[in-house]
Write an enzyme that holds these catalytic residues in place. Structure first.
Site, mmCIF file in Angstrom:
data_model
loop_
_atom_site.group_PDB
_atom_site.id
_atom_site.type_symbol
_atom_site.label_atom_id
_atom_site.label_comp_id
_atom_site.label_asym_id
_atom_site.label_seq_id
_atom_site.Cartn_x
_atom_site.Cartn_y
_atom_site.Cartn_z
ATOM 1 N N ASP A 44 -13.026 20.206 -68.703
ATOM 2 C CA ASP A 44 -14.363 20.932 -68.206
ATOM 3 C C ASP A 44 -14.208 22.239 -68.968
ATOM 4 O O ASP A 44 -13.012 22.811 -69.557
ATOM 5 C CB ASP A 44 -14.400 21.174 -66.859
ATOM 6 N N ASP A 48 -11.795 22.235 -62.238
ATOM 7 C CA ASP A 48 -11.215 23.244 -61.369
ATOM 8 C C ASP A 48 -12.219 23.448 -60.212
ATOM 9 O O ASP A 48 -12.097 24.153 -59.237
ATOM 10 C CB ASP A 48 -10.879 24.359 -62.046
ATOM 11 N N ASP A 80 -16.355 18.869 -60.331
ATOM 12 C CA ASP A 80 -15.648 18.066 -61.238
ATOM 13 C C ASP A 80 -15.089 16.904 -60.169
ATOM 14 O O ASP A 80 -14.608 16.175 -60.796
ATOM 15 C CB ASP A 80 -14.539 18.943 -61.724
#
Length: 852
Positions: free
Chosen positions: A531, A735, A739
């Protein structure tokens, strides 16, 4: 179904077969859904339905299987208990506390005695249970520290094994001297001529006999044998009693383990020698020599005890990571109660307590600063070498060090709920788990001892039927040697010791691996999805530009006005970009307006009504999908995007009013980490909800070729599935809450930074520190750990596959030499010790950048 999980300390296990016996017994208990017994850590992780069974039944099941469950007892003083009409409610409430085995209340002494599993039950939980039924604890509960308990138990075990080994070793040396006197006067065609150890000792035996003769003493062989029988008795009765007691327990419970092999082997040799000593006529009538093997019995027990002593010391070092983590927690805390400052045990600190920390002291629990200012060393959690400034309103974490000023804070999380407690619990759970690769070793260990007994009996029969004279001597020694050399311990220790050291070493680098299965999957990862926000970048976006449209009169709209509308809507959002807008509004002292009809649009932005205007703060992509008119702002948005900034569009009543450019700095170590991932042969891709141009700008800077932009949170998990269908092991690194689905779907989910609780719960690996290099470290350590496990298993299998036939006499037709039971015991001791030492090499693991 009420699911529960408990980790029980198991006592009395001596090999992998013991662990298999306990595991099978627990799995057969009604209500148990899964049980995994780890021989290396001597723990059983049990998942069960607490409506069908309870901790007391689990403990009883372990006892019925022939082993013990580690437990402790605490007596709690209860105020005014003698006034209670019944103690039943108190006993019932305490019995419901996780880990409690037995409860007995006594009104006469106003106390309640609780038997519990250390490490599962806490003093806080017991006190809450007492208060839940209307009673009050009269004095602080001093529950036993499980880490300290394990350390003391290990020290006691090492001390006891040391004394037992010393006695056995001294007796073995003396018995060896007596045996050599007997050997020296024997004809050269006796069995010991063909025994490898006998061949080595024969010259020494002759010299010893000549020296004794030179002293004018002619010893009587019969009396030498009697003396050896008496001398060896303490070794059998005391030094080796654990083997015979364990074998008897196994016999009573219809199971066989390592103790069975040792007890049968040494017991047979000792009984044979006793008969040869006190009833030699039986051998004479049968035409057999009345040989004795007292020295072999003493030496075998001494060598096995030496192996276990060294193994216990080595296994103690494998759990140093847990002890170091537990050592970060101070023993006491300064609290202010009723206006008075007092020192109490850290276990007695409660949520809401006001805690005072002086310079140089460790912060005892998690909390929020209320008074004072200081700098706190948080390197144990974040890896940040410089102390972090703390002021009222800032959070502090237990285990970190207050370096300068004195601070006062209000406790928010204590005990196992504190960050350090959660880290320790996660590492302990990981070390109690099993990796799939251990399945084959467990299945073999379950049938290993019965197979060895069959092989030993087969060797006896073959030697007795076709062996050279004296057949019974050869047959007996072959039986004993096979029983002694066989070692299921190496099989049982191969995987768990490596996982124990590997996960502990990972924790020292701020990497929490959920268990052996996650570790194994991590070693097979071939594709890493990253990400962007908070993973590659700092996750602390800031506004760099506010470009506004022009009013009908040609004058530009004031940026402060745009910021007021945008921040008023975003005050209901938790997105990182919303945080940046709100921070800018706060810095510029913009007054926020109330928002109505707020709505968050997944992956697109937010909408709300502010001052009777419909305000939208949306992504550039969504604005263009709606074909909104940009005017010159479109070019400004594209220009800012190519510079790596994220353009956010502010729309008022369906009219584009401004472009807000937000920049999120790239972490200093991200480029190095990604380069190292690629050097490991991994495919690295970035997946983000940002626009293609913005995402590609960041990707170019950190060296990523594959970019998946404009991906909605719900689509990230679909992307993971697509890669998995191609047979790729996928690790997802993120994080945030968005996600979590992808982290759960991936073969390995890695939550980076402090992350959110949801992301950490969905992940297999948690990186406490916000450094992307932790991903590299976790992958390298996982690969190194799996290599160590494979090496350990290879050695354990090869040792038994080769050692057992050699002990049975497979080399005798070619070399004329048989393996001595004494040498077999030395080999057996070394086999399990070598596996532990091999696993301990993982303690020397360092990340690549720490070695350069």
């Amino acid at each position: 179904m009420a699911k529960a999980r408990i980790v029980l300390p198991i006592e009395g296990m001596s090999c992998a077969s013991c662990a298999a016996t306990v595991q099978q017994a627990l799995q057969e208990l009604n209500g148990v859904t899964q049980a995994a017994v780890n021989f290396a850590t001597a723990r059983a992780a049990v998942d069960y339905d607490d409506t069908q069974t309870n901790v007391a039944q689990l403990v009883q099941t372990v006892r019925v299987a022939g082993y013990n469950c580690g437990k402790a007892t605490v007596t709690i003083a209860i105020a005014d208990l003698h006034y209670a009409p019944s103690v039943a409610p108190l006993e019932q409430e305490l019995a419901r506390v996780p880990g409690v085995i037995k409860v007995a209340a006594n009104q006469a002494t106003e106390s309640v005695t609780v038997e519990y599993v250390p490490g599962v039950t806490t003093a806080e939980a017991l006190e809450r249970a007492v208060e839940a039924v209307g009673f009050r604890v009269a004095a602080p509960i001093a529950a036993e520290d499980p880490v300290e308990r394990e350390r003391l138990a290990r020290a006691h075990e090492i001390r006891e094994l040391g004394w037992k080994f010393t006695v056995a070793a001294v007796v073995a040396v003396l018995a060896m001297g007596g045996a050599m006197l007997l050997m020296a006067d024997r004809p050269m065609d006796t069995f010991k001529q063909f025994d490898l150890l006998g061949r080595l000792l024969m010259p020494l035996a002759v010299r010893l006999r000549d020296w004794v003769a030179g002293q004018g003493w002619t010893p009587d062989p019969a009396w030498i044998k009697v003396g050896l029988a008496v001398l060896t008795l303490p070794v059998v009765a005391w030094s080796g009693q654990q083997f015979y007691r364990g074998a008897w327990s196994g016999f009573k419970h219809r199971s066989a383990d390592m103790n069975t092999l040792i007890a049968v082997g040494t017991g047979a040799a000792y009984l044979y020698s006793l008969v040869a000593t006190f009833f030699p006529g039986l051998f004479v009538r049968a035409g057999l020599p009345a040989d004795v093997y007292y020295e072999a019995v003493a030496a075998i027990i001494a060598l096995i005890l030496l192996g276990r002593l060294l193994e216990a010391r080595a296994k103690g070092r494998t759990s140093e990571a847990i002890r170091r983590l537990a050592g970060l927690r101070p023993k006491a805390a300064h609290v202010r109660r009723d206006g008075k400052e007092t020192d109490i045990a850290v276990e007695a600190v409660e949520v809401g307590d006001v805690v005072i920390v002086k310079p140089g002291e460790r912060i005892p629990v998690d909390g929020v600063v209320t008074e004072g200012a200081s700098a706190v060393d948080e390197s144990m959690l974040t890896g940040e070498p410089l102390p972090v400034a703390k002021k009222p309103g800032d959070e502090v974490v237990g285990g970190t060090v207050n370096t300068t000023g004195s601070i006062t804070f209000r406790a928010t999380r204590v005990g196992k709920d504190a960050a350090l407690g959660q880290i320790i619990r996660m590492v302990e759970d990981a070390q109690a788990s099993k990796a799939p690769i251990q399945g084959l070793a467990d299945r073999i260990a379950g049938v290993f001892v019965p197979i060895v007994l069959v092989v030993a009996i087969g060797a006896f029969v073959v030697w007795f039927d076709v062996g050279p004279p004296p057949e019974v001597i050869f047959a007996t020694v072959a039986l004993v040697t096979v029983l002694i050399i066989a070692c299921p311990c190496a099989l049982g220790l191969a995987t768990p010791t490596a996982i124990l050291v590997g996960t502990g070493r990972a924790a020292e680098f701020g990497i929490l691996i959920r268990g052996g299965e996650a570790l194994e999957r991590l070693s097979r990862v071939r594709t890493v999805l990253l990400d962007k926000t908070g993973t590659i970048t700092e996750g602390k976006p800031t506004i760099t530009h506010i470009v506004t449209a022009k009013k009908p009169d040609g004058t530009p709209i004031a940026p402060a006005e745009v910021l007021k509308w945008a921040a008023s809507v975003e005050q209901r959002s938790e997105h990182p970009l919303a945080v940046a807008i709100l921070k800018a509004a706060k810095d510029k002292q913009v007054t926020l307006l109330p928002v109505e009809k707020f709505a968050a649009m997944e992956g697109r932005g937010v909408r709300g009504t502010v001052d009777r205007r419909i305000i939208e703060v949306i992504s550039l992509r969504h604005a263009r999908e709606r074909s909104l008119e940009f005017g010159s702002l479109g070019q400004d948005a594209d220009r800012l995007m190519t510079q790596g900034r994220t353009p956010v569009i502010v729309v008022v009543n369906n009219t584009v009013y401004a472009v807000i450019a937000i920049s999120d700095p790239i972490k200093p170590t991200s480029k190095e980490a990604i380069e190292r991932l690629r050097r490991l042969g991994l495919t690295v891709e970035m997946v983000t909800g940002d626009s293609r141009k913005g995402a590609e700008a960041v990707a170019r800077e950190v060296g990523i070729d594959e970019v998946l932009p404009e991906v909605l949170p719900s689509q990230k998990a679909d992307l993971v599935k697509k890669l998995q269908r191609r047979g790729l092991g996928v690790a997802m690194v993120g994080d945030g809450i968005n996600d979590a689905p992808a982290l759960a779907q991936a073969d390995v989910g890695i939550a980076i930074g402090t992350g959110t609780d949801i992301a950490m719960e969905a992940s297999d690996v948690t990186l406490i520190r916000g450094d992307l290099r932790g991903v590299v470290t976790s992958l390298l350590l996982a690969r190194r750990t799996m290599r160590t496990i494979r090496l350990n298993l290879f050695w354990a299998f090869i040792y038994n596959v080769v050692g057992i036939p050699v002990a049975a006499g497979a080399l005798y037709p070619f070399t004329g030499v048989l393996l001595s039971p004494v040498l077999a015991s030395a080999a057996m001791a070394w086999s399990s010790l070598s596996v532990v030492l091999s696993s301990l090499t993982l303690r020397r693991f360092k990340p690549a950048w720490a070695r350069t």
